[in-house]
Design an enzyme around this catalytic site. Structure first.
Site, short mmCIF file in Angstrom:
data_model
loop_
_atom_site.label_atom_id
_atom_site.label_comp_id
_atom_site.label_asym_id
_atom_site.label_seq_id
_atom_site.Cartn_x
_atom_site.Cartn_y
_atom_site.Cartn_z
CD GLU A 214 -2.77 0.83 2.69
OE1 GLU A 214 -2.26 0.28 3.69
OE2 GLU A 214 -3.94 1.24 2.69
CB VAL A 215 2.28 3.40 -2.60
CG1 VAL A 215 2.89 4.79 -2.74
CG2 VAL A 215 3.33 2.34 -2.93
#
Ligand SMILES: NC(=O)c1ccc[n+]([C@@H]2O[C@H](COP(=O)([O-])OP(=O)(O)OC[C@H]3O[C@@H](n4cnc5c(N)ncnc54)[C@H](O)[C@@H]3O)[C@@H](O)[C@H]2O)c1
Length: 522
Positions: A214-215
């Site tokens: 998850e950026v």
């Protein structure tokens, strides 16, 4: 599996022709089933993500990454060093002292050794990959890193110190990524002289097995920095979603409400093993009680108040969690949790070891002052209580502008948390069941359990308009806002316009064979 057995039975009973007929019939039924549709959609969603740079501007390109620096050689740092070196990227691993570094290097070497034992890697490949990881206790070698990822303790002051140290020895094109699981990236970036280079790279544990990255981006993060982090994640073999900043981002936030509800069920006297059995039979890889023991009851208790401060009533934990922590229960790591571990588990299995492998700790009920009521609640209600909390929170996150698309919301829940893939993720689930029906169920829980069940405004809106979430982004409208405060936009910039999703069933895929592991994650 049942259909395969049907076919084999037909073969045994009536021969080859009968089994062929049975197979054709079973295939025909399965290929048009809801399960098949969900898995095909999932395949197209992951395929679309592979082509997604993570930013909406097609002219933005990722900067090349040949070297990374990893600050913190603990559980997560070692995992990130492994997936990076395995992808052929040089890793400078930094920790505060020799013993910590040695533990980190050993953890990386152990993962490679396991692959050599399974003959998935040759000893020469192992040496070459391991040689890409070098270690330091000072800042030497950090200056040439294209991305620096920190995975030190979850402490904002420490993360600020690390950020300043890194910026003092790196240039303006070095991306600084934090692997924090709960601290808003905007808060970390407050210590930065170059906030455009700061973002979150939230890996899941164990890093070498969990498929999601998850950026997390703040309104200040430069699109090139986002694209660079996304490209790195893909090289590391991850499925990458980009989300806007906010407390708990997307995955930690929705997992929080799911785990919280499980804690309420326990406080109401639903036995530990019944909670887990209900969720596993609904399709989750592991139940919430086993999961909290794996993640750490202390970790959950630490994140809980942060969530509550940000989101109020709907994240209020029951008193039980604090009682467990005060009793020194941390879960598997100190062999004291909701289940029995070590010698106690062995004893509970009896002298011949015939009892179930995992047995709940009966002293938990005494500690919590709860009388267990086996069978008092149906498995369906237990599964709905936990899952609909997660679904409702996913819709809150959508309304708050955290997500770029319902597609990312589904992928995040499936690949990061283990939401049953054959149910398609929270957004597909609502689309399939119908927002009106989901709203009816949420409202009936609200009547019985109060404010933490207030329906997300996006759910109310979808029930009113009859619109589905998938496809909503294609109509050009931004996400439906659920409150005046748009948490992902605290710094005033608009969230990126949601992405176009591709879809349409064609062929079944690898996604249909996908296994989401039930291992430790936050
Ligand atoms: N464990 C998980 O499941 C998980 C999942 C996602 C994110 N995270 C996040 O990742 C981060 C690290 O978690 P972890 O489980 O790997 O913790 P850990 O305790 O295993 O590792 C932390 C490491 O940081 C090192 N460290 C501390 N201060 C340092 C300094 N000044 N310079 C260099 N190294 C320093 C420690 O020596 C230790 O080796 C936390 O922010 C956590 O919230 C953890």
């Amino acid at each position: 599996t049942e259909r395969i057995i049907d076919v084999l039975e037909a073969f045994a009973a009536d021969g080859w022709k009968a089994s062929q007929d049975a197979e054709a019939r079973a295939f025909g039924e399965l290929v048009v089933s809801e399960t098949s549709a969900r898995l095909v959609e999932l395949f197209f969603a992951t395929t679309a993500l592979k082509k997604d740079s993570g930013v909406d501007d097609p002219t933005v390109t990722a900067r090349p990454v040949e070297r990374i620096a990893m600050i913190g050689a603990g559980f997560m740092g070692a995992g990130i060093a492994y997936v990076s070196s395995n992808a052929g990227i040089s890793v400078r691993l930094k920790d505060q002292d020799g013993p910590a570094l040695a533990r980190g290097l050993k953890a990386v070497a152990d993962i490679y050794a396991g692959r050599v034992r399974r003959r998935a890697l040759t000893p020469i490949e192992q040496k070459l990959k391991l040689a890409l990881v070098t270690a330091t206790t000072d800042t030497s070698g950090l200056g040439s890193a294209d991305i620096v990822i920190e995975a030190v303790f979850e402490d904002i002051a420490l993360k600020h110190r690390i950020l300043r140290e890194v910026e003092a020895v790196t240039g303006p094109t070095t991306v600084f990524a934090s692997n924090t699981s709960s601290l808003p990236i905007g808060r970390i970036a407050e210590a930065s002289a170059r906030p455009e280079t700061v973002l979150g790279m939230h890996y899941f544990s164990p890093v070498h097995k969990m498929p999601l990255l998850e950026v997390i981006v703040t309104p200040q993060t430069a699109p090139w920095a986002t694209a660079t982090a996304v490209a790195l994640g893909k090289r590391q073999g991850k499925t990458v979603i980009v989300v806007n900043d906010g407390v708990g981002f997307y995955t930690t936030r929705i997992l929080g409400t799911y785990m919280n509800e499980a804690a309420y069920l326990l406080a109401e006297g639903v036995p530990v093993e019944e909670i887990d059995r209900a969720l596993v039979s609904w399709g989750w890889p592991v139940g919430p009680m086993a999961l909290i023991d794996e993640v750490g009851i202390d970790v959950a208790a630490h994140v809980g108040p942060i969530m509550q401060a940000a989101f109020g009533d709907r994240m209020e934990p029951p008193a039980t969690v604090r009682k467990l922590v005060d009793d020194g229960r941390k879960g598997r790591k100190n062999e004291r949790g909701l289940y029995l571990y070590g010698a106690a588990a062995k004893k509970a299995r009896g002298p011949l070891g015939r009892g179930p492998a995992k047995q709940p700790d009966p002293s938990v009920y005494r500690l919590l002052g709860v009388t267990p009521r086996p069978g008092a609640m149906t498995p369906e209600e237990i599964a709905m209580r936990c899952t609909l909390q997660l679904v409702n929170e996913a819709l809150h996150a959508w309304g708050d502008g955290i997500l770029r698309s319902p597609r990312d919301g589904d992928i995040g829940a499936i690949f990061g948390l283990g939401f049953p893939p054959f149910r398609g993720g929270p957004f597909r689930y609502v689309d399939q069941l119908g927002a009106t029906e989901v709203l009816r169920r949420v409202r009936s829980f609200e009547d019985r359990h109060g404010k933490r069940w207030t329906p997300a405004p996006a759910l109310v809106e979808a029930a009113k308009s009859g619109r589905k979430f998938h496809g909503l982004e294609r109509r050009g409208g931004g996400p439906v806002r659920s409150t005046g405060i748009v948490r992902g936009r605290r710094h005033g910039a608009a969230p990126p316009p949601p992405v176009r999703s591709t879809g349409g069933p064609r062929i079944a895929s690898r996604a249909s064979r996908m296994q989401v592991t039930g291992e430790r994650r936050t």
